[in-house]
Design an enzyme around this catalytic site. Structure first.
Site, PDB file in Angstrom:
ATOM      1  N   PRO A 239       1.358  -6.044  14.195  1.00 45.55           N
ATOM      2  CG  PRO A 239       2.751  -3.700  14.818  1.00 45.55           C
ATOM      3  CD  PRO A 239       2.155  -5.725  15.148  1.00 45.55           C
ATOM      4  NE  ARG A 241       3.247  -9.540   5.054  1.00 48.50           N
ATOM      5  CZ  ARG A 241       3.340  -7.674   4.496  1.00 48.50           C
ATOM      6  NH1 ARG A 241       2.805  -6.720   5.837  1.00 48.50           N
ATOM      7  NH2 ARG A 241       3.619  -7.676   3.418  1.00 48.50           N
ATOM      8  CG  ASP A 265      -2.657  -2.135  10.576  1.00 51.47           C
ATOM      9  OD1 ASP A 265      -4.072  -1.363  10.415  1.00 51.47           O
ATOM     10  OD2 ASP A 265      -2.022  -2.243   9.842  1.00 51.47           O
ATOM     11  CD  GLU A 270      -4.604  -7.765   5.354  1.00 57.08           C
ATOM     12  OE1 GLU A 270      -4.403  -6.688   4.404  1.00 57.08           O
ATOM     13  OE2 GLU A 270      -4.048  -7.762   6.533  1.00 57.08           O
ATOM     14  CG  HIS A 297      -2.606  -3.813   5.706  1.00 57.02           C
ATOM     15  ND1 HIS A 297      -1.984  -4.996   5.852  1.00 57.02           N
ATOM     16  CD2 HIS A 297      -1.711  -3.153   5.822  1.00 57.02           C
ATOM     17  CE1 HIS A 297      -1.210  -5.898   5.507  1.00 57.02           C
ATOM     18  NE2 HIS A 297      -0.687  -4.346   5.918  1.00 57.02           N
ATOM     19  N   GLY A 299      -1.483   0.329   8.775  1.00 54.24           N
ATOM     20  CA  GLY A 299       0.189   0.807   9.116  1.00 54.24           C
ATOM     21  C   GLY A 299       1.531   1.483   8.364  1.00 54.24           C
ATOM     22  CB  SER A 300       2.227   1.736   4.803  1.00 52.43           C
ATOM     23  OG  SER A 300       1.511   2.047   4.181  1.00 52.43           O
TER      24      SER A 300
END
Length: 348
Positions: A239, A241, A265, A270, A297, A299-300
């Protein structure tokens, strides 16, 4: 005497209206109103006169870009990791860089747990089976790996790694962690997390969870050699990089049976700071639907958290434009004659 026009602040991705409203009376704002990143030439044109920039994961902020923005005073990154920003280049040019230090920690840790459960318990193949063939009741299929009694190794024990360990505490697993940084293990984890070297952790873990920043040292930390030392049938969770792993090596290990699964993720494509980054997610990973969980992506991607991240980045930009020290500063810009009351900074 006419009042000077407000300085220009550029936001390179879609943001909430509340974020734009924070700049009322402080700055003119240009916002990318589409979910796709601007092409490089379009971004350069938008930022040519900018004094402030709100940067995101999709941006590559390097010396060449900064040279095209002679008025820029602050890059407020809506990020925790900043591998896509050349901080040294910004420092030399007198540009302040700020990050959001802790807002992404909890949602990133939550997603890591979700990836572990989804991969270990074959949730996606189970979902697909119901959608494709219907459901006639329980069958002896999709047996997987639970967290209870599992060995979980966390690689990287900063804020995110610690938050993952805290959330795993109730699952009944045995947790170990590796981190090369001095002082990375607070006393509160003495009884719950075993400190291990990386080779020992990889060799003994049923789940290996990555929680590291991307640096030259951690690039492809998990490569074919590292995977060869892992427990056969282990599950790898990323999760953090994409380029922490060699995706080709992971695909090889899945096909050969060394790894039982990979959940990610984040992806190598990227990582904008890599000139050799691939242009897409490895097709061999995408094809292995039974042994991978791949999320875009997320995560947030919690609405409340994203609002807070944008607001934090915005306040940092406003602080710099107002001559105040911003929160989340990660550099001390060189003195280029660009004081707090200077409207623009000109390159020599």
């Amino acid at each position: 005497m006419n009042k000077s026009p407000l300085p220009l602040v550029v936001m390179t991705n879609v943001v909430f209206p509340e974020t734009v409203a924070l700049f009322e009376g402080v700055a003119r704002v240009v916002v990318n109103d589409r979910p796709e990143p601007w092409p490089a030439d379009v971004m350069r044109e938008h930022c040519r006169e900018a004094v402030g920039l709100m940067a995101f994961m999709t941006d590559r902020i390097d010396g060449a870009f900064l040279d095209g923005c002679p008025r820029l005073r602050v890059v407020g990154a809506a990020l925790k990791g900043f591998d896509n920003i050349d901080v040294e280049a910004a420092t030399r040019r007198g540009v302040q860089v700020t990050i959001c230090e802790d807002l992404l920690t909890a949602p990133s840790a939550e997603l890591a747990i979700g990836l572990m459960l989804s991969l270990g318990r074959h949730m996606l193949p189970g979902d697909a089976g119901i959608r494709d063939a219907g459901f006639g009741g329980w069958r002896p299929v999709h047996y997987g790996v639970g967290l209870a009694d599992a060995e979980v190794g966390i690689v990287g024990f900063g804020r995110v790694g610690q938050a993952i360990a805290e959330r795993l505490a109730g699952f009944g697993c045995r947790i170990s962690a590796f981190d090369a940084s001095p002082g990375a293990f607070p006393e509160r984890f003495d009884a719950s997390v075993a400190r291990r070297g990386l080779p020992e952790l990889l060799e003994n873990s049923d789940f290996v969870v990555l929680a590291l920043p991307l640096t030259p040292t951690t690039l492809h930390l998990i490569d074919a050699s590292a995977i060869s030392t892992m427990k056969t049938g282990a599950l790898l969770i990323n999760p953090a990089r994409g380029s922490l792993v060699d995706e080709q090596a992971v695909a090889d290990a899945l096909e050969g049976g060394k790894l039982a699964g990979y959940a990610a993720d984040v992806f190598e494509c990227e990582d904008w700071a890599r000139p050799d980054r691939p242009d897409c997610v490895n097709p061999r990973l995408r094809e292995r639907t039974a042994s991978t969980v791949l999320t875009p992506h997320l995560g947030s991607a919690v609405t409340r958290v994203r609002r807070e991240i944008e607001a934090s980045a915005a306040r940092s930009i406003i602080d710099v434009l107002s001559g105040r020290q911003p929160a989340g500063a990660i550099n001390v810009p060189a003195d280029t004659g660009n004081g707090p009351d200077t409207e623009m900074r000109r390159t020599s």
